[in-house]
Design a protein around this motif. Structure first.
Motif, PDB file in Angstrom:
ATOM      1  N   ILE A  28       0.838  -1.199   0.000  1.00  0.00           N
ATOM      2  CA  ILE A  28       0.000   0.000   0.000  1.00  0.00           C
ATOM      3  C   ILE A  28       0.870   1.246   0.000  1.00  0.00           C
ATOM      4  CG2 ILE A  28      -1.625   1.348   1.387  1.00  0.00           C
ATOM      5  CD1 ILE A  28      -2.897  -1.293   2.256  1.00  0.00           C
ATOM      6  N   GLY A  29       1.958   1.221   0.781  1.00  0.00           N
ATOM      7  CA  GLY A  29       2.840   2.384   0.864  1.00  0.00           C
ATOM      8  C   GLY A  29       3.492   2.704  -0.477  1.00  0.00           C
ATOM      9  N   ARG A  30       4.027   1.677  -1.160  1.00  0.00           N
ATOM     10  CA  ARG A  30       4.696   1.917  -2.438  1.00  0.00           C
ATOM     11  C   ARG A  30       3.701   2.371  -3.509  1.00  0.00           C
ATOM     12  NH1 ARG A  30       7.758  -2.565  -0.697  1.00  0.00           N
ATOM     13  NH2 ARG A  30       6.439  -4.024  -1.864  1.00  0.00           N
ATOM     14  N   ALA A  31       2.504   1.793  -3.473  1.00  0.00           N
ATOM     15  CA  ALA A  31       1.478   2.212  -4.426  1.00  0.00           C
ATOM     16  C   ALA A  31       1.076   3.661  -4.175  1.00  0.00           C
ATOM     17  CB  ALA A  31       0.259   1.301  -4.318  1.00  0.00           C
ATOM     18  N   ALA A  32       0.960   4.049  -2.900  1.00  0.00           N
ATOM     19  CA  ALA A  32       0.592   5.420  -2.557  1.00  0.00           C
ATOM     20  C   ALA A  32       1.638   6.404  -3.056  1.00  0.00           C
ATOM     21  CB  ALA A  32       0.414   5.540  -1.045  1.00  0.00           C
ATOM     22  N   ALA A  52      -1.038   7.138   2.003  1.00  0.00           N
ATOM     23  CA  ALA A  52      -1.251   5.709   2.213  1.00  0.00           C
ATOM     24  C   ALA A  52      -2.563   5.449   2.935  1.00  0.00           C
ATOM     25  CB  ALA A  52      -0.078   5.117   2.988  1.00  0.00           C
ATOM     26  N   SER A  53      -2.921   6.330   3.875  1.00  0.00           N
ATOM     27  CA  SER A  53      -4.176   6.146   4.620  1.00  0.00           C
ATOM     28  C   SER A  53      -5.382   6.253   3.691  1.00  0.00           C
ATOM     29  CB  SER A  53      -4.277   7.183   5.736  1.00  0.00           C
ATOM     30  OG  SER A  53      -4.214   8.500   5.201  1.00  0.00           O
ATOM     31  N   ALA A  54      -5.290   7.132   2.684  1.00  0.00           N
ATOM     32  CA  ALA A  54      -6.394   7.286   1.733  1.00  0.00           C
ATOM     33  C   ALA A  54      -6.518   6.040   0.860  1.00  0.00           C
ATOM     34  CB  ALA A  54      -6.174   8.515   0.857  1.00  0.00           C
ATOM     35  N   VAL A  55      -5.375   5.464   0.471  1.00  0.00           N
ATOM     36  CA  VAL A  55      -5.409   4.225  -0.313  1.00  0.00           C
ATOM     37  C   VAL A  55      -6.025   3.107   0.507  1.00  0.00           C
ATOM     38  CG1 VAL A  55      -4.014   2.480  -1.480  1.00  0.00           C
ATOM     39  CG2 VAL A  55      -3.412   4.898  -1.696  1.00  0.00           C
ATOM     40  N   SER A  56      -5.590   2.991   1.756  1.00  0.00           N
ATOM     41  CA  SER A  56      -6.101   1.944   2.639  1.00  0.00           C
ATOM     42  C   SER A  56      -7.612   2.075   2.839  1.00  0.00           C
ATOM     43  CB  SER A  56      -5.380   2.004   3.983  1.00  0.00           C
ATOM     44  OG  SER A  56      -5.813   0.975   4.834  1.00  0.00           O
ATOM     45  N   LYS A  57      -8.095   3.321   2.970  1.00  0.00           N
ATOM     46  CA  LYS A  57      -9.530   3.554   3.157  1.00  0.00           C
ATOM     47  C   LYS A  57     -10.303   3.121   1.910  1.00  0.00           C
ATOM     48  CE  LYS A  57     -13.273   5.481   5.045  1.00  0.00           C
ATOM     49  NZ  LYS A  57     -14.219   5.414   3.935  1.00  0.00           N
ATOM     50  N   ARG A  58      -9.783   3.444   0.724  1.00  0.00           N
ATOM     51  CA  ARG A  58     -10.478   3.067  -0.506  1.00  0.00           C
ATOM     52  C   ARG A  58     -10.526   1.540  -0.656  1.00  0.00           C
ATOM     53  NH1 ARG A  58     -11.951   6.468  -4.511  1.00  0.00           N
ATOM     54  NH2 ARG A  58     -11.437   8.697  -4.266  1.00  0.00           N
ATOM     55  N   LEU A  59      -9.446   0.870  -0.287  1.00  0.00           N
ATOM     56  CA  LEU A  59      -9.439  -0.588  -0.376  1.00  0.00           C
ATOM     57  C   LEU A  59     -10.438  -1.204   0.598  1.00  0.00           C
ATOM     58  CD1 LEU A  59      -5.621  -1.336  -0.711  1.00  0.00           C
ATOM     59  CD2 LEU A  59      -7.336  -1.262  -2.517  1.00  0.00           C
TER      60      LEU A  59
END
Length: 307
Positions: free
Chosen positions: A26-30, A37-44
């Motif tokens: 998630i971190g590398r994708a962000a 990263a928190s926004a990516v995690s929330k969307r997932l």
């Protein structure tokens, strides 16, 4: 399709899901997508809630896919690819393109007839884009059935109740031999009389090769296939170098005879005269530009008899 499901899916979330899968974290994708990263995690998490199933195994070294995640990754990539393709095609309209026709055709049609016919159409419809791909007849039919092609041009080998056909051209098969070959002295030859010779053939699933196999089986024989090639020009070069004999449509031979010192003898069998058909799921339902092209290809001036 459940329309509420389609509305709840978010394309940005699908893009981020694919990015996480490709980067394994998630971190590398962000970082790659320039988003927290928190926004990516929330969307997932929201995506998993919509689908009601876990998509990722989260661990200290990153993430890995659940079986549901593997399935979603396949579909997400397909959806995003289709969107990219749609964007590309629509951008062409903004640049002046006023129609887009996808054609899949077999090698006989491409070598013998389509170059002149498509050039004539484009000369009168210069803002139309035509995508032409070469495939064997069975794959042409499959592409039309599955919507990957608007129009197919091929030699159908069976009645296709789910598809419509229109006559396009006829061609006549010739036996091509090196100059001086004993069969070259005959006014015509039956296919059964060639079965003692080594043959140069096309793909195993091409319409021509399948017709040859049926004819050989009917004669209680098999084909001595020495070489298989992917094009008629390559076939003629092999024959010129005395690696075998081969069947080539008459007009194609006229166009390719300079490839080598060759002779062509008419094939006497009834199946040597072949119908080349236009194929579509529904000609009346084609876009206007595709219907115009079909009308052009079917014109009496284009001819339905072999040349």
């Amino acid at each position: 399709m459940d329309r509420s499901f389609a509305r709840r899916l978010d394309l940005t979330s699908l893009q981020l899901f694919v990015a996480v899968c490709e980067h394994g974290s998630i971190g590398r994708a962000a970082e790659h997508e320039f988003i927290a990263a928190s926004a990516v995690s929330k969307r997932l998490s929201d995506l998993e809630a919509i689908l009601e199933t876990p998509l990722l195994y989260r661990h200290t070294r990153g993430v890995s896919l659940t079986p549901a995640g593997e399935s979603l990754l396949h579909h997400a990539r397909s959806v995003l690819f289709s969107l990219e393709k749609m964007q590309g095609e629509l951008s062409e309209y903004a640049q002046g393109v006023r129609g887009h026709v996808r054609i899949h055709a077999n090698i006989s049609a491409i070598v013998q007839f389509l170059p002149e016919d498509l050039a004539g159409f484009i000369a009168r419809h210069q803002q139309v884009k035509i995508d032409l791909e070469e495939h064997v007849s069975a794959e042409v039919i499959r592409a039309v059935q599955e919507g990957d092609a608007d129009i197919g041009v091929c030699n159908p080998q069976a009645i296709m109740a789910e598809l419509q056909t229109r006559p396009y051209r006829q061609d006549r098969l010739m036996l091509v031999v090196p100059r001086g070959h004993p069969l070259g002295a005959r006014p015509e030859v039956r296919f059964a009389d060639t079965l003692d010779e080594d043959h140069v053939g096309l793909h195993s699933n091409s319409a021509l090769y399948l017709a040859m196999r049926r004819a050989a089986a009917a004669a209680g024989r098999s084909i001595k296939l020495r070489i298989q090639v992917t094009g008629l020009d390559a076939m003629c070069r092999m024959i010129h170098n005395r690696l075998g004999v081969g069947l080539v449509p008459h007009r194609a031979f006229e166009l390719l005879r300079a490839v080598g010192d060759l002779q062509a003898v008419p094939l006497a069998d009834d199946w040597a005269v072949r119908d080349i058909q236009l194929v579509a799921r529904d000609f009346a339902a084609l876009p206007v530009t595709a219907r115009q092209l079909v009308d052009h290809l079917c014109r009496p001036a284009a001819g339905n008899a072999h040349r």
